[in-house]
Motif scaffolding. Structure first.
Motif, mmCIF file in Angstrom:
data_model
loop_
_atom_site.group_PDB
_atom_site.id
_atom_site.type_symbol
_atom_site.label_atom_id
_atom_site.label_comp_id
_atom_site.label_asym_id
_atom_site.label_seq_id
_atom_site.Cartn_x
_atom_site.Cartn_y
_atom_site.Cartn_z
ATOM 1 N N GLN A 125 0.869 -1.334 -0.007
ATOM 2 C CA GLN A 125 0.039 -0.099 -0.198
ATOM 3 C C GLN A 125 0.809 1.148 0.009
ATOM 4 O OE1 GLN A 125 -3.223 0.096 3.003
ATOM 5 N NE2 GLN A 125 -4.072 1.969 2.286
ATOM 6 N N THR A 126 2.007 1.097 0.639
ATOM 7 C CA THR A 126 2.826 2.282 0.699
ATOM 8 C C THR A 126 3.465 2.663 -0.634
ATOM 9 O OG1 THR A 126 3.379 2.140 3.089
ATOM 10 C CG2 THR A 126 5.089 3.447 1.982
ATOM 11 N N ARG A 127 4.076 1.765 -1.276
ATOM 12 C CA ARG A 127 4.492 1.812 -2.841
ATOM 13 C C ARG A 127 3.389 2.159 -3.646
ATOM 14 N NH1 ARG A 127 7.786 3.676 -5.528
ATOM 15 N NH2 ARG A 127 8.185 2.745 -7.571
ATOM 16 N N VAL A 128 2.023 1.633 -3.667
ATOM 17 C CA VAL A 128 1.063 2.295 -4.386
ATOM 18 C C VAL A 128 0.978 3.753 -4.196
ATOM 19 C CG1 VAL A 128 -1.388 2.173 -4.761
ATOM 20 C CG2 VAL A 128 -0.003 0.197 -4.468
ATOM 21 N N LYS A 129 1.086 4.105 -2.950
ATOM 22 C CA LYS A 129 0.807 5.537 -2.586
ATOM 23 C C LYS A 129 1.904 6.443 -3.448
ATOM 24 C CE LYS A 129 0.339 8.938 0.885
ATOM 25 N NZ LYS A 129 0.420 9.091 2.386
ATOM 26 N N GLU B 129 4.153 9.849 -7.379
ATOM 27 C CA GLU B 129 5.282 10.274 -8.519
ATOM 28 C C GLU B 129 4.629 10.479 -10.022
ATOM 29 O OE1 GLU B 129 7.614 6.625 -8.688
ATOM 30 O OE2 GLU B 129 8.289 6.751 -6.673
ATOM 31 N N GLN B 130 3.492 9.643 -10.147
ATOM 32 C CA GLN B 130 2.807 9.996 -11.579
ATOM 33 C C GLN B 130 2.485 11.479 -11.484
ATOM 34 O OE1 GLN B 130 0.253 6.547 -11.505
ATOM 35 N NE2 GLN B 130 1.958 5.535 -12.673
#
Length: 78
Positions: free
Chosen positions: A4-8, A13-14
């Motif tokens: 979940q942290t990586r998705v955020k 970034e996007q």
């Protein structure tokens, strides 16, 4: 690092690579999808099955595209 942290982080970034207009369009899309999901859940709770199907693809002219959707509604007789 949890998923979940990586998705955020990826979303942030996007977003930082987008213009203000693009970010605003994505926020509006996310809000509309949230409302659509609630509508689908209400329809299911009312006794119908809902399938979203791509009806067309919209092309922006510079390589961008988006899927346009229609609902297919199924009811159980009886």
């Amino acid at each position: 690092m949890n998923v979940q942290t990586r998705v955020k982080e990826r979303a942030e970034e996007q977003a930082s690579a987008m213009s203000n207009d693009q970010q605003s369009a994505i926020r509006a899309l996310a809000n509309d999808l949230h409302r659509l999901n609630h509508s689908v859940m209400r329809a299911v709770e009312a006794g119908v099955s809902v399938e979203l199907v791509r009806s067309a693809r919209h092309h922006g002219g510079d390589g961008q595209w988006g899927d346009l959707m229609i609902p297919v509604i199924l009811t159980r007789a009886g």
